[in-house]
Design a protein around this motif. Sequence first.
Motif, PDB file in Angstrom:
ATOM      1  N   GLY A   3      -9.116  -8.145  -5.814  1.00 59.34           N
ATOM      2  CA  GLY A   3      -8.977  -8.039  -7.266  1.00 59.34           C
ATOM      3  C   GLY A   3      -8.253  -6.777  -7.703  1.00 59.34           C
ATOM      4  O   GLY A   3      -8.287  -6.411  -8.882  1.00 59.34           O
ATOM      5  N   ALA A   4      -7.576  -6.108  -6.754  1.00 57.00           N
ATOM      6  CA  ALA A   4      -6.850  -4.885  -7.097  1.00 57.00           C
ATOM      7  C   ALA A   4      -5.716  -5.184  -8.076  1.00 57.00           C
ATOM      8  O   ALA A   4      -5.205  -6.312  -8.142  1.00 57.00           O
ATOM      9  CB  ALA A   4      -6.293  -4.238  -5.829  1.00 57.00           C
ATOM     10  N   LYS A   5      -5.313  -4.167  -8.824  1.00 59.40           N
ATOM     11  CA  LYS A   5      -4.244  -4.310  -9.811  1.00 59.40           C
ATOM     12  C   LYS A   5      -3.024  -3.488  -9.361  1.00 59.40           C
ATOM     13  O   LYS A   5      -2.636  -2.513 -10.009  1.00 59.40           O
ATOM     14  CB  LYS A   5      -4.738  -3.865 -11.184  1.00 59.40           C
ATOM     15  N   ILE A   6      -2.474  -3.905  -8.235  1.00 54.06           N
ATOM     16  CA  ILE A   6      -1.327  -3.196  -7.656  1.00 54.06           C
ATOM     17  C   ILE A   6      -0.035  -3.839  -8.168  1.00 54.06           C
ATOM     18  O   ILE A   6       0.173  -5.043  -8.015  1.00 54.06           O
ATOM     19  CB  ILE A   6      -1.369  -3.243  -6.122  1.00 54.06           C
ATOM     20  N   LYS A   7       0.809  -3.028  -8.792  1.00 50.23           N
ATOM     21  CA  LYS A   7       2.104  -3.494  -9.276  1.00 50.23           C
ATOM     22  C   LYS A   7       3.197  -2.996  -8.340  1.00 50.23           C
ATOM     23  O   LYS A   7       3.292  -1.802  -8.079  1.00 50.23           O
ATOM     24  CB  LYS A   7       2.361  -2.998 -10.698  1.00 50.23           C
ATOM     25  N   GLN A   8       4.011  -3.931  -7.846  1.00 50.16           N
ATOM     26  CA  GLN A   8       5.023  -3.573  -6.856  1.00 50.16           C
ATOM     27  C   GLN A   8       6.407  -3.402  -7.480  1.00 50.16           C
ATOM     28  O   GLN A   8       6.813  -4.188  -8.330  1.00 50.16           O
ATOM     29  CB  GLN A   8       5.122  -4.652  -5.773  1.00 50.16           C
ATOM     30  N   VAL A   9       7.099  -2.369  -7.027  1.00 50.64           N
ATOM     31  CA  VAL A   9       8.539  -2.232  -7.256  1.00 50.64           C
ATOM     32  C   VAL A   9       9.160  -2.541  -5.899  1.00 50.64           C
ATOM     33  O   VAL A   9       9.118  -1.716  -4.983  1.00 50.64           O
ATOM     34  CB  VAL A   9       8.916  -0.810  -7.727  1.00 50.64           C
ATOM     35  N   SER A  10       9.683  -3.734  -5.752  1.00 50.69           N
ATOM     36  CA  SER A  10      10.119  -4.186  -4.420  1.00 50.69           C
ATOM     37  C   SER A  10      11.625  -4.082  -4.253  1.00 50.69           C
ATOM     38  O   SER A  10      12.359  -3.792  -5.197  1.00 50.69           O
ATOM     39  CB  SER A  10       9.651  -5.624  -4.189  1.00 50.69           C
ATOM     40  N   GLY A  11      12.071  -4.343  -3.023  1.00 45.88           N
ATOM     41  CA  GLY A  11      13.499  -4.341  -2.729  1.00 45.88           C
ATOM     42  C   GLY A  11      13.970  -3.145  -1.933  1.00 45.88           C
ATOM     43  O   GLY A  11      15.148  -3.068  -1.553  1.00 45.88           O
ATOM     44  N   TYR A  12      13.090  -2.195  -1.632  1.00 46.77           N
ATOM     45  CA  TYR A  12      13.485  -1.053  -0.805  1.00 46.77           C
ATOM     46  C   TYR A  12      13.731  -1.545   0.629  1.00 46.77           C
ATOM     47  O   TYR A  12      12.992  -2.390   1.133  1.00 46.77           O
ATOM     48  CB  TYR A  12      12.388   0.014  -0.792  1.00 46.77           C
ATOM     49  N   TYR A  33       2.574 -12.541  -3.768  1.00 49.14           N
ATOM     50  CA  TYR A  33       2.419 -11.456  -4.737  1.00 49.14           C
ATOM     51  C   TYR A  33       2.262 -12.009  -6.148  1.00 49.14           C
ATOM     52  O   TYR A  33       3.087 -12.789  -6.633  1.00 49.14           O
ATOM     53  CB  TYR A  33       3.619 -10.514  -4.685  1.00 49.14           C
ATOM     54  N   ARG A  34       1.195 -11.600  -6.778  1.00 47.80           N
ATOM     55  CA  ARG A  34       0.919 -11.957  -8.163  1.00 47.80           C
ATOM     56  C   ARG A  34       0.742 -10.649  -8.936  1.00 47.80           C
ATOM     57  O   ARG A  34      -0.237  -9.935  -8.729  1.00 47.80           O
ATOM     58  CB  ARG A  34      -0.316 -12.845  -8.274  1.00 47.80           C
ATOM     59  N   ALA A  35       1.673 -10.359  -9.783  1.00 47.06           N
ATOM     60  CA  ALA A  35       1.640  -9.090 -10.514  1.00 47.06           C
ATOM     61  C   ALA A  35       0.395  -9.012 -11.408  1.00 47.06           C
ATOM     62  O   ALA A  35      -0.024 -10.029 -11.972  1.00 47.06           O
ATOM     63  CB  ALA A  35       2.888  -8.938 -11.372  1.00 47.06           C
ATOM     64  N   PRO A  36      -0.210  -7.837 -11.527  1.00 47.49           N
ATOM     65  CA  PRO A  36      -1.414  -7.698 -12.370  1.00 47.49           C
ATOM     66  C   PRO A  36      -1.087  -7.871 -13.848  1.00 47.49           C
ATOM     67  O   PRO A  36       0.026  -7.668 -14.280  1.00 47.49           O
ATOM     68  CB  PRO A  36      -1.866  -6.276 -12.051  1.00 47.49           C
ATOM     69  N   THR A  93      -9.461  -1.560 -11.259  1.00 44.72           N
ATOM     70  CA  THR A  93      -9.537  -1.711 -12.719  1.00 44.72           C
ATOM     71  C   THR A  93      -8.323  -1.151 -13.451  1.00 44.72           C
ATOM     72  O   THR A  93      -8.101  -1.457 -14.618  1.00 44.72           O
ATOM     73  CB  THR A  93     -10.792  -1.003 -13.266  1.00 44.72           C
ATOM     74  N   GLU A  94      -7.524  -0.320 -12.750  1.00 46.59           N
ATOM     75  CA  GLU A  94      -6.347   0.283 -13.375  1.00 46.59           C
ATOM     76  C   GLU A  94      -5.098  -0.088 -12.579  1.00 46.59           C
ATOM     77  O   GLU A  94      -5.126  -0.195 -11.360  1.00 46.59           O
ATOM     78  CB  GLU A  94      -6.489   1.812 -13.412  1.00 46.59           C
ATOM     79  N   GLU A  95      -3.993  -0.260 -13.280  1.00 39.06           N
ATOM     80  CA  GLU A  95      -2.730  -0.635 -12.632  1.00 39.06           C
ATOM     81  C   GLU A  95      -2.199   0.520 -11.789  1.00 39.06           C
ATOM     82  O   GLU A  95      -2.202   1.674 -12.217  1.00 39.06           O
ATOM     83  CB  GLU A  95      -1.704  -1.038 -13.689  1.00 39.06           C
ATOM     84  N   TRP A  96      -1.727   0.170 -10.576  1.00 39.75           N
ATOM     85  CA  TRP A  96      -1.209   1.173  -9.641  1.00 39.75           C
ATOM     86  C   TRP A  96       0.199   0.776  -9.230  1.00 39.75           C
ATOM     87  O   TRP A  96       0.418  -0.317  -8.704  1.00 39.75           O
ATOM     88  CB  TRP A  96      -2.137   1.252  -8.419  1.00 39.75           C
ATOM     89  N   LEU A  97       1.169   1.644  -9.461  1.00 39.17           N
ATOM     90  CA  LEU A  97       2.576   1.367  -9.181  1.00 39.17           C
ATOM     91  C   LEU A  97       2.941   1.841  -7.775  1.00 39.17           C
ATOM     92  O   LEU A  97       2.827   3.027  -7.468  1.00 39.17           O
ATOM     93  CB  LEU A  97       3.464   2.073 -10.208  1.00 39.17           C
ATOM     94  N   ILE A  98       3.395   0.907  -6.939  1.00 45.39           N
ATOM     95  CA  ILE A  98       3.778   1.276  -5.573  1.00 45.39           C
ATOM     96  C   ILE A  98       5.163   0.715  -5.232  1.00 45.39           C
ATOM     97  O   ILE A  98       5.656  -0.210  -5.877  1.00 45.39           O
ATOM     98  CB  ILE A  98       2.758   0.761  -4.537  1.00 45.39           C
ATOM     99  N   GLY A  99       5.771   1.283  -4.192  1.00 42.58           N
ATOM    100  CA  GLY A  99       7.043   0.787  -3.690  1.00 42.58           C
ATOM    101  C   GLY A  99       6.813  -0.229  -2.589  1.00 42.58           C
ATOM    102  O   GLY A  99       5.824  -0.161  -1.860  1.00 42.58           O
ATOM    103  N   ALA A 100       7.724  -1.205  -2.459  1.00 40.87           N
ATOM    104  CA  ALA A 100       7.577  -2.244  -1.445  1.00 40.87           C
ATOM    105  C   ALA A 100       8.949  -2.727  -0.982  1.00 40.87           C
ATOM    106  O   ALA A 100       9.962  -2.535  -1.669  1.00 40.87           O
ATOM    107  CB  ALA A 100       6.765  -3.417  -1.991  1.00 40.87           C
ATOM    108  N   SER A 101       8.950  -3.363   0.160  1.00 37.76           N
ATOM    109  CA  SER A 101      10.177  -3.944   0.692  1.00 37.76           C
ATOM    110  C   SER A 101      10.226  -5.423   0.320  1.00 37.76           C
ATOM    111  O   SER A 101       9.709  -5.819  -0.723  1.00 37.76           O
ATOM    112  CB  SER A 101      10.219  -3.738   2.210  1.00 37.76           C
ATOM    113  N   GLN A 102      10.787  -6.264   1.190  1.00 35.98           N
ATOM    114  CA  GLN A 102      10.902  -7.680   0.871  1.00 35.98           C
ATOM    115  C   GLN A 102       9.715  -8.476   1.424  1.00 35.98           C
ATOM    116  O   GLN A 102       8.987  -7.983   2.281  1.00 35.98           O
ATOM    117  CB  GLN A 102      12.214  -8.254   1.438  1.00 35.98           C
TER     118      GLN A 102
END
Length: 349
Positions: A180-189, A346-349, A154-163
């Motif tokens: 149905g999770a609301k995981i937001k990725q910062v990718s490119g690591y 990947y579909r951003a929340p 139910t709440e947005e969660w910011l995580i790191g991700a690769s490609q």
Amino acid sequence: MRKLLALFAILAIAGTSSAKSQDSVAQFYKGRQITVVVGSSPGGGYDIYARLMARHMGKYIPGNPTMVVTNMPGAGSNAAVAHIYNVAPKDGTFIVAPQNNAVMDALFDVVLGTNRRLRHDATKLIQLGSATTDHYVCIGRSDAPIKTFKQALTEEWLIGASQPGTSTRDYPAMLNNTTGAKIKQVSGYPGTREITLAIEKNEVHGLCGFSWSSLNAQKPDWVKSGFIRVIVQEHDKGNPEINKMGVPLAVDFATSPESRKIMELIYSSETFGRPYMLAPDIPAERVVALRKAFMEAMKDPDLLAEAQRIGLAVDPISGEDLQKLAADIFATPVPFVEKVKDALVYRAP
């Protein structure tokens, strides 16, 4: 008596043939070098396991070749697989250590056959073995707003991700689509080493698709100190140690029976754990010798002592068993594979 003598004769011939094969393998490998190509960046879990294996396996290969490790990250480790498939000699002097999610990547390429981008046919790869079955988890900083996976629904969660094509990118994408999770990725690591540094700097709050064994090897104090908490297990059965901690299974949050089946198929690649593969067309006697040497190395007292010292789990799986599992995965019906592939977008929340 005649039957007994005939049996002895057959066994003698078989023993002679086996000895000749062993001599042939030893003659080939004597004075040679075997290169282990790791499909991810230095310092990560796949790299640590490959270097551990390379330090001990050579003494069990007839001819006792030296073993060196090199890194070739890129394309979800498919760049390394393509190298041993298309460029390196197919003579048993190159082993690839890809990320285990490369199996799923190959499934889409082989079964769907649309927009083929891989420069190898995964169905022809020879499975050497795996150092262990892996168990993936999502972890998060203890001081971050998200403290349970239920909150992440139910709440947005910011995580790191690769490609795309890596577990740190694909697994959390799947969680969004199947739970149905609301995981937001910062990718490119580049890899998990860089993502864990980002967590330490509070650039991101967590990481999914992270191997439990890699966590223990790279950051052994994180759980004990309370710096991070394990949010959810990305496995269909879970790890006994993590189960005792009361960490839930991601599959139990699936929004439908079909979503759960999708998750279970994707998580089946974790059986490959820390896989090692060979290119096709390598002489059969060398394949037999390398598979045997791999399993013997995984039981080596020095290897096991070193693994325990650095926090690595070793529970080897034979190449023969992995070959069968790979064949079963590649036999998945096309319509279901299409749904699995869509679940990894990947579909951003």
